[in-house]
Scaffold this motif. Structure first.
Motif, short mmCIF file in Angstrom:
data_model
loop_
_atom_site.label_atom_id
_atom_site.label_comp_id
_atom_site.label_asym_id
_atom_site.label_seq_id
_atom_site.Cartn_x
_atom_site.Cartn_y
_atom_site.Cartn_z
N GLY A 232 52.24 11.07 8.60
CA GLY A 232 51.20 10.91 9.20
C GLY A 232 50.75 12.15 9.69
N MET A 233 51.65 13.30 9.58
CA MET A 233 51.16 14.78 10.16
C MET A 233 50.56 15.38 8.86
SD MET A 233 54.61 15.72 12.45
CE MET A 233 55.02 14.88 13.70
N SER A 234 50.28 16.52 9.08
CA SER A 234 49.72 17.44 7.96
C SER A 234 50.51 18.00 7.03
CB SER A 234 49.00 18.83 8.41
OG SER A 234 50.11 19.48 9.15
N LEU A 235 50.37 18.04 5.74
CA LEU A 235 51.15 18.48 4.74
C LEU A 235 52.00 19.73 5.07
CD1 LEU A 235 49.16 17.91 1.30
CD2 LEU A 235 51.04 16.49 2.24
N PRO A 236 51.37 21.07 5.66
CA PRO A 236 52.34 21.75 6.00
C PRO A 236 53.58 21.52 7.06
CG PRO A 236 49.84 22.67 5.96
CD PRO A 236 50.15 21.08 5.83
N ARG A 237 53.17 20.63 7.70
CA ARG A 237 54.03 20.14 8.95
C ARG A 237 55.01 19.41 8.44
NH1 ARG A 237 57.21 21.26 12.74
NH2 ARG A 237 57.56 19.66 14.30
N ARG A 238 54.71 18.42 7.26
CA ARG A 238 55.41 17.64 6.49
C ARG A 238 56.66 18.59 5.83
NH1 ARG A 238 53.58 12.12 4.20
NH2 ARG A 238 55.89 11.96 4.24
N ALA A 239 56.21 19.61 5.25
CA ALA A 239 56.76 20.51 4.56
C ALA A 239 57.96 21.17 5.25
CB ALA A 239 55.93 21.43 3.76
N SER A 240 57.55 21.54 6.29
CA SER A 240 58.24 22.27 7.35
C SER A 240 59.46 21.30 7.73
CB SER A 240 57.46 22.86 8.53
OG SER A 240 58.42 23.53 9.51
#
Length: 510
Positions: A113-121
């Motif tokens: 449910g989070m943004s792609l950059p946050r998920r990648a991090s």
């Protein structure tokens, strides 16, 4: 001979433990009664494997309480994955799997449910240090479970099994990397039984049979895995038991463990600390609510004190999020439902059933704007009104991890502003009077030989502050904070924030 009706019969410990197991189901992202089904599968597996009757009590209570520490590392699990419950649900079927299968099952849950950059991090962080961070989390989980089990009066064998609940036969488990028969037998049985229940439910019988073959000798005791394969249909039948609550209570090993009536509040305090441990800023919250509500209405003191201790049990169903992360609409819905979960769990136990309706109403408001029922004034008895006022006042006093504590006077003004439209003005006055009558507590000495500065540090770390935040709040160096933390843990005999928090709550340090 006429029976002495003045003697209160002992209370069955298994009923309280079964209730806690329902709460741990919520905290682990599992359907209600999953722990009870695991208990029944564990007993069937023990019988199939020829386990001695002397070990059955340890197996029974370990199965129900395996996740008693699930709130201890919720804060840390949220930092790893963005949502502690989503992470635990993803781990459940792959905990003992090979590394590739484990990652395949867990990685999609990170940052859901989070943004792609946050998920990648989050994914990068998990791949880099996830194993070590999970080991630390499991250590906190097991340590807290041991401490809470001790307070429930459970014997050393059960506590040892809980401490080793996530060890694996091949030595790759957590927290200590025990291997083979060094792992208590009860822990080994429950590991296999829980996986049979979870994997069968999620993937079907064939998937569970495959797991028993593939994980034997690695995650599972090979003898137990073989017994499970031979008697799989018997285990499957136990996993699909109807009314598992009733069946599990009927199958409690004898003699049944009991709780003397005079220890009831001690047991309910375990419920309180278990629930509050999930969020660092709420450590001691339920104990404070219980004290306030009981003092506000002496005529109902026992009822209100006990309800105050258990009213937030359903909060374990609310996902923990990293600091600064926004709650999702689903999180908001779970927040509104947590009194329902508290009520539903408490209603199962005859001793706590009289508390259930009030626990379910602790966020209701006179104008119908509260939750979960949206009840209005006509539906709310005096006891529920007092409890709601006590909860509201204590929430107004919530202290940020490393921030400035709200002034009681401003919290009192804010509470008073909710009356008479939303809160009963007499209940508000009673709660504020109770809060104003608290005497300053003077101590001759802090417990465990703690110094004043160590207590300051302990309070902050219990609230979830990092060492850097503690240093800033106390205007000392991070190195000095680290020195204090090591001394504190040494004096308390613990090794995790969660265990230190349980000590602080139990000794009224917060």
């Amino acid at each position: 001979m006429i029976p002495d009706r003045s003697v209160t019969p002992p209370l069955r410990l298994a009923q309280f433990i079964a209730a806690i197991s329902l709460a741990t189901d919520l905290g682990m992202g599992q359907p209600l009664e999953q722990g009870l089904r695991t208990c029944l599968v564990s007993l069937e597996l023990a019988e199939a494997a020829g386990v001695g009757k002397d070990v059955l009590p340890e197996i029974y209570y370990t199965a129900l309480l395996r996740f008693l520490g699930c709130t201890a590392d919720a804060h840390e699990a949220a930092a790893i994955a963005g949502n502690d419950i989503a992470l635990r649900a993803a781990i459940a079927p792959v905990l003992g799997a090979a590394p590739v299968e484990f990652l395949r099952g867990v990685l999609p849950s990170l940052g859901s449910g989070m943004s792609l950059p946050r998920r990648a991090s989050l994914t990068a962080g998990f791949l880099a240090s996830g194993a070590q961070r999970m080991r630390e989390g499991v250590r906190a989980h097991c340590e807290a479970a041991e401490m809470l089990a001790l307070r429930l009066g459970l014997p050393a064998g059960t506590r040892a099994a809980l401490a080793s609940a996530f060890e694996q036969w091949g030595g790759r488990g957590f927290p200590n990397g025990l291997a083979g028969e060094a792992i208590p037998l009860a822990a080994r049985v429950v590991t296999v039984a829980r996986d049979v229940e979870v994997i069968t439910r999620l993937g079907g019988p064939d998937a569970a049979r495959s797991a028993l073959r593939e994980r034997a000798g690695r995650a599972y005791d090979p003898a137990l895995a073989a017994a499970a394969r031979r008697h799989f249909d018997q285990l499957l039948s136990a996993a699909r038991t109807e009314a598992p609550w009733d069946v599990a209570l009927d199958r409690e090993p004898q003699p049944a463990a009991v709780v003397p009536a005079q220890r009831l509040d001690e047991v309910l305090a375990v419920f309180a600390d278990f629930a509050d441990l999930k969020e660092p800023d709420r450590a001691g919250f339920s104990r404070d609510v219980a004290e306030l509500a009981a003092a506000a209405s002496p005529a109902h003191a026992d009822l209100l004190r006990r309800t105050g201790l258990v009213q937030d049990l359903g909060r374990v169903a609310i996902p923990s999020r990293p600091a600064g992360a926004a709650a999702s609409p689903a999180d908001d819905e779970r927040l509104r439902l947590h009194p329902y979960y508290s009520e539903r769990i408490l209603a199962r136990v005859p001793t706590t059933a009289p508390l259930a309706r009030h626990a379910g109403a602790h966020h209701e408001r006179l104008d119908g704007s509260g939750y979960y029922r949206g009840a209005s004034a006509a539906d709310l008895p005096w006891e529920s009104r007092v409890l709601a006022a006590a909860v509201a006042f204590r929430e107004l006093l919530l202290e940020p991890a490393a921030g400035v504590a709200p002034e009681p006077a401003s919290a009192a003004d804010a509470l008073a502003s909710l009356a008479p439209r939303r809160l009963d003005p007499e209940a508000v006055d009673a709660v504020l009077a109770a809060a104003g009558l608290r005497a300053h507590r003077v101590r001759a000495a802090w417990p465990a030989g703690l110094t004043d500065r160590e207590v300051d540090v302990l309070r902050l770390i219990c609230r979830g502050a990092s060492k850097k935040e503690v240093a800033a709040a106390l205007v000392i160096s991070a190195r000095t904070v680290d020195h204090h933390v090591r001394h504190i843990y040494g004096k308390l005999g613990v090794s995790s924030r969660a265990a230190a928090t349980l000590f602080a709550v139990e000794h009224d340090l917060l």
